[in-house]
Design a protein around this motif. Structure first.
Motif, PDB file in Angstrom:
ATOM      1  N   VAL A 546       0.883  -1.029  -0.093  1.00  0.00           N
ATOM      2  CA  VAL A 546       0.133   0.006  -0.073  1.00  0.00           C
ATOM      3  C   VAL A 546       0.847   1.247   0.004  1.00  0.00           C
ATOM      4  N   LEU A 547       1.981   1.158   0.903  1.00  0.00           N
ATOM      5  CA  LEU A 547       2.945   2.506   0.909  1.00  0.00           C
ATOM      6  C   LEU A 547       3.545   2.614  -0.502  1.00  0.00           C
ATOM      7  N   VAL A 548       3.884   1.578  -1.171  1.00  0.00           N
ATOM      8  CA  VAL A 548       4.561   1.804  -2.677  1.00  0.00           C
ATOM      9  C   VAL A 548       3.436   2.293  -3.763  1.00  0.00           C
ATOM     10  N   GLN A 549       2.213   1.836  -3.361  1.00  0.00           N
ATOM     11  CA  GLN A 549       1.258   2.193  -4.246  1.00  0.00           C
ATOM     12  C   GLN A 549       0.967   3.670  -4.155  1.00  0.00           C
ATOM     13  N   ALA A 550       1.148   4.000  -2.794  1.00  0.00           N
ATOM     14  CA  ALA A 550       0.962   5.643  -2.506  1.00  0.00           C
ATOM     15  C   ALA A 550       1.984   6.275  -3.270  1.00  0.00           C
ATOM     16  N   LEU A 551       3.170   5.864  -3.322  1.00  0.00           N
ATOM     17  CA  LEU A 551       4.383   6.633  -4.096  1.00  0.00           C
ATOM     18  C   LEU A 551       4.057   6.577  -5.461  1.00  0.00           C
ATOM     19  N   VAL A 552       3.388   5.541  -6.033  1.00  0.00           N
ATOM     20  CA  VAL A 552       3.011   5.454  -7.472  1.00  0.00           C
ATOM     21  C   VAL A 552       2.015   6.598  -7.853  1.00  0.00           C
ATOM     22  N   THR A 553       0.820   6.607  -7.089  1.00  0.00           N
ATOM     23  CA  THR A 553      -0.321   7.638  -7.329  1.00  0.00           C
ATOM     24  C   THR A 553       0.261   8.971  -7.076  1.00  0.00           C
ATOM     25  N   LYS A 554       1.256   9.190  -6.377  1.00  0.00           N
ATOM     26  CA  LYS A 554       1.511  10.380  -5.853  1.00  0.00           C
ATOM     27  C   LYS A 554       2.714  11.106  -6.905  1.00  0.00           C
ATOM     28  N   GLY A 555       3.306  10.199  -7.869  1.00  0.00           N
ATOM     29  CA  GLY A 555       4.200  10.548  -8.800  1.00  0.00           C
ATOM     30  C   GLY A 555       5.555  10.394  -8.313  1.00  0.00           C
ATOM     31  N   TRP A 556       5.979   9.820  -7.057  1.00  0.00           N
ATOM     32  CA  TRP A 556       7.323   9.594  -6.882  1.00  0.00           C
ATOM     33  C   TRP A 556       8.058   8.565  -7.652  1.00  0.00           C
ATOM     34  N   VAL A 557       7.437   7.501  -7.782  1.00  0.00           N
ATOM     35  CA  VAL A 557       7.794   6.198  -8.442  1.00  0.00           C
ATOM     36  C   VAL A 557       8.043   6.721 -10.113  1.00  0.00           C
ATOM     37  N   GLU A 558       7.562   7.601 -10.795  1.00  0.00           N
ATOM     38  CA  GLU A 558       7.721   7.968 -11.879  1.00  0.00           C
ATOM     39  C   GLU A 558       8.962   9.106 -11.762  1.00  0.00           C
TER      40      GLU A 558
END
Length: 705
Positions: A546-558
């Motif tokens: 869930v934490l990593v998915q939060a980074l995905v949706t907030k644009g940090w993973v990109e």
């Protein structure tokens, strides 16, 4: 990676808070702590009284009949509790906090638990837990310790040869059943072996090598490590393709690493002697029938004596018996090995045929296999229940009698010491000693009355003579009362209900405790396996997803993916392998175990692929798969790097060694592992470079996922 959600702006305050929370959570996982919580005593007492009234727990001590409240003892107005903040609670608290500030919502929670973008956490956890049951059941049968004992016999007294045999044994076995069973049994075995050797000064060469080779071996099969499951699912890799690409770098690592360990890193004869001098096991202990260590008190007082005399001759003798006379449940071992082999073959076959018959969740195979193994363990335990209960009853009686005798000796020693002090004082003052009872003297002197002593005194006849002198207590009465208690307990065990003392009422806690003991004595294998299953991994993994998915949706993973893209553009395929290998090892130590690292890096690589797809700039087969398999090497090898929390296996390894009186500090762990991980990653990455340049082309990568 499909753009299933609208990406957030990283300049938004919620995005910044999300990144801060993610970093803070991983720091806490590395360094867990406790938060003191102070509650008003009246509130704590009211809550405990309510639980007692509901018969969930026993009454508070000052509410029990016959208890006298000590009014002179100062009592604080607050009760201090310690709330643990660790790898289980910290990610969960982080998720709840992000939900509270609306940084994440229902979609992120659903994607982080049910799954998104070809990563399905529920499937992964179901697969891993059920396969872990089969592997740990094989371990509980005694097979791993027995095989290690046979390897010890084959190696003989030649230190280098024994080191090679054990190295090869742990690598081959870990390739099939994963690292956890190797850590569970192999660590304890090596702790005993190095203790009973008179010229192995320090066990670090053996225990660090075992930990490293177990994690290296777990990189070969997808089923050996949950990190491999995450990676295979994220990129649609068939199990047989994963093994085909990983087996050459991993085997090359194991082969080349061994001489470095033996002749350079652990070259001292204090660590690996040329000739190992082992204590000899007496013939009477060699001929003794081994007992199942999963049965409580199976060894009687041996375990307590072993801990008490950890570094003495008697303790060494008991440790030697543990490794030279191992227990083996042949039926359970053979059946478990057959179930494991059939499960792995079926997984590989179905996964290889998925293009023709369609893909199915892998837990469709492991859940039925684990259920069959569970049925075998339950049936075997029920058939042997009379024998296992008798072993537990005798062992418990030995332990209780030993504790009673030890308490009597302590009381007698305190009495003699007090009498000696009084005689000395009387001689100095010219007075005769008084005739007060020994018990009064002991209490007056603050002497030793423990909980065990109080219990034993209550069971003795309340005669004046027995109270005045513990030596006069008839041993026949003590043993007969013990036998009566045991008979009542056994009758209760037959009914599946714990026996209660006459002055105690049953509570939910006491019923659960007695049920657990009944389960231990009736189904020792099932209880031991369930106890050792990594259930703590489940909430941790879900929370991290869930934490990593939060980074995905907030644009940090990109953002991270753009940084990786620039690195690959500058360095090419060789730089991709070296960079991802280094990055994955480092992140294992700073993102809450290698599972967190594999989740985050898989999302970054997916985002990297999506960036190229949007820009219509394809990634070559060679570069893409070099990156993926370099990550696979890093997240497996990263378990033996600088912190225990780099993997759950590291935490388990440290705890087992601590129980065996071998304490490894964090500094020692990092110092010993740094040269090993540097060599292992260098070897693996160099071999992987050669493999991808031979086997992969420069055509655009095409993932059918």
């Amino acid at each position: 990676m499909p753009d299933t959600q609208e990406k957030g702006d990283i300049k938004d305050w919620r995005s910044i808070v999300t990144l801060i929370v993610f970093v803070a959570t991983n720091i806490i996982v590395i360094s867990p702590f406790h938060i003191p919580v102070y509650l008003p005593r009246w509130l704590s007492n009211a809550f405990l009284d309510f639980l007692s009234w509901m018969r969930i727990i026993a009454p508070r001590p000052d509410r029990r009949p016959g208890h006298e409240l000590d009014l002179e003892k100062p009592r604080s107005r607050f009760v201090r509790l310690r709330f643990p903040v660790n790898f289980v609670t910290a990610p969960l608290i982080a998720d709840l906090f992000l939900l509270a500030i609306l940084a994440i919502g229902r979609q992120e929670v659903a994607d982080g638990t049910i799954g998104a973008d070809n990563i399905f956490p529920i499937d992964i956890m179901a697969f891993f837990i059920t396969l872990a049951y089969i592997a740990i059941s094989i371990d509980a049968s005694g097979l791993i310790r027995y095989l290690a004992f046979r390897v010890l016999q084959w190696g003989g007294k030649n230190g280098n040869r024994l080191f090679f045999y054990l190295y090869s044994f742990f690598f081959v076995l870990g390739s099939f059943i994963g690292n956890d069973p190797i850590i569970l049994s192999g660590t304890a075995f090596l702790a005993y072996m190095t203790r009973v050797s008179s010229n192995i000064i320090h066990p670090r060469a053996w225990i660090f090598t075992q930990f490293a080779v177990a994690n290296i071996a777990s990189a070969i099969l997808v089923s050996s490590n949950p990190t491999n499951l995450v990676l295979a699912g994220a990129f649609g890799i068939r199990f047989i393709d994963y093994t085909a690409n990983m087996i050459v770098p991993v085997v090359a690592t194991a082969i080349i690493l061994f001489p470095f360990l033996l002749y350079i890193i652990f070259a001292s004869e204090d660590l690996i002697p040329i000739s190992i001098k082992m204590h000899e096991l007496p013939e009477n202990l060699r001929a003794k029938k081994p007992v199942n260590p999963n049965i409580p008190h199976a060894r009687g007082t041996a375990e307590e004596e072993e801990n008490h005399h950890a570094n003495g001759e008697h303790g060494n003798l008991l440790s030697l018996e543990e490794i030279m006379n191992p227990f083996l449940d042949k039926g359970g071992a053979w059946f478990g090995a057959a179930i494991m082999a059939a499960t792995l073959v079926t997984l590989l076959a179905l996964n290889a045929a998925s293009t023709e018959i369609g893909s199915h969740p892998v837990f469709y195979v492991t859940v039925p296999a684990a259920f069959v193994m569970l049925c075998w363990d339950i049936g075997s335990g029920w058939m042997k229940r009379h024998e296992t209960r008798e072993i537990a009853r005798k062992g418990r009686r030995e332990v209780e009698e030993a504790r009673r005798e030890r308490a009597l000796k302590e009381r007698e020693a305190a009495r003699l010491a007090l009498l000696g002090a009084e005689k000395t004082g009387s001689a100095d003052k010219g007075q005769a000693p008084t005739d007060s009872s020994p018990q009064d003297k002991i209490v007056a002197a603050g002497g030793a009355t423990t909980g065990d002593e109080i219990t034993s005194e209550k069971k003795e006849p309340p005669s004046r003579s027995s109270q005045d002198d513990p030596k006069k207590s008839p041993p026949v009465d003590l043993s007969s009362s013990t036998e009566l208690d045991e008979a009542g307990r056994d009758l209760a065990l037959e009914k599946g209900v714990g026996a209660q003392k006459p002055d105690e009422r049953a509570t939910l806690v006491s019923v659960v405790a007695h049920a657990y003991r009944w389960s231990q004595e009736t189904f020792p294998t099932v209880t031991a396996v369930v106890t050792h299953l990594p259930f703590a991994l489940v909430p941790f993994a879900f929370s991290m997803f869930v934490l990593v998915q939060a980074l995905v949706t907030k644009g940090w993973v990109e953002v991270f993916a753009h940084g990786w893209d620039h690195w690959v553009d500058k360095t090419g395929t060789v730089g991709a392998i070296g960079g991802m290998g280094f990055l994955s090892v480092v992140i294992c130590n700073f993102t809450g175990t290698n599972i967190g690292a594999s989740i985050l890096l898989s999302r970054v690589i997916q985002a990297w692929q999506a960036i190229h797809a949007e820009n219509l700039i394809p990634i070559s087969n060679r570069t893409f798969w070099a990156t993926v398999y370099a990550m696979a090497l890093g997240v497996n090898y990263g378990a033996f790097s600088t912190t225990f929390s780099a993997s759950l296996a590291g935490l388990l390894w440290r705890d087992i060694l601590g129980r065996k009186h071998i304490h490894v500090r964090g500094v020692d762990f990092a110092r010993e592992n740094l040269p090993i991980i540097a060599l292992a990653m260098t070897i693996g990455c160099v071999v992987l470079i050669g493999e991808v340049y031979i086997m992969r082309d420069e055509l655009p990568v095409n993932l059918s996922i």
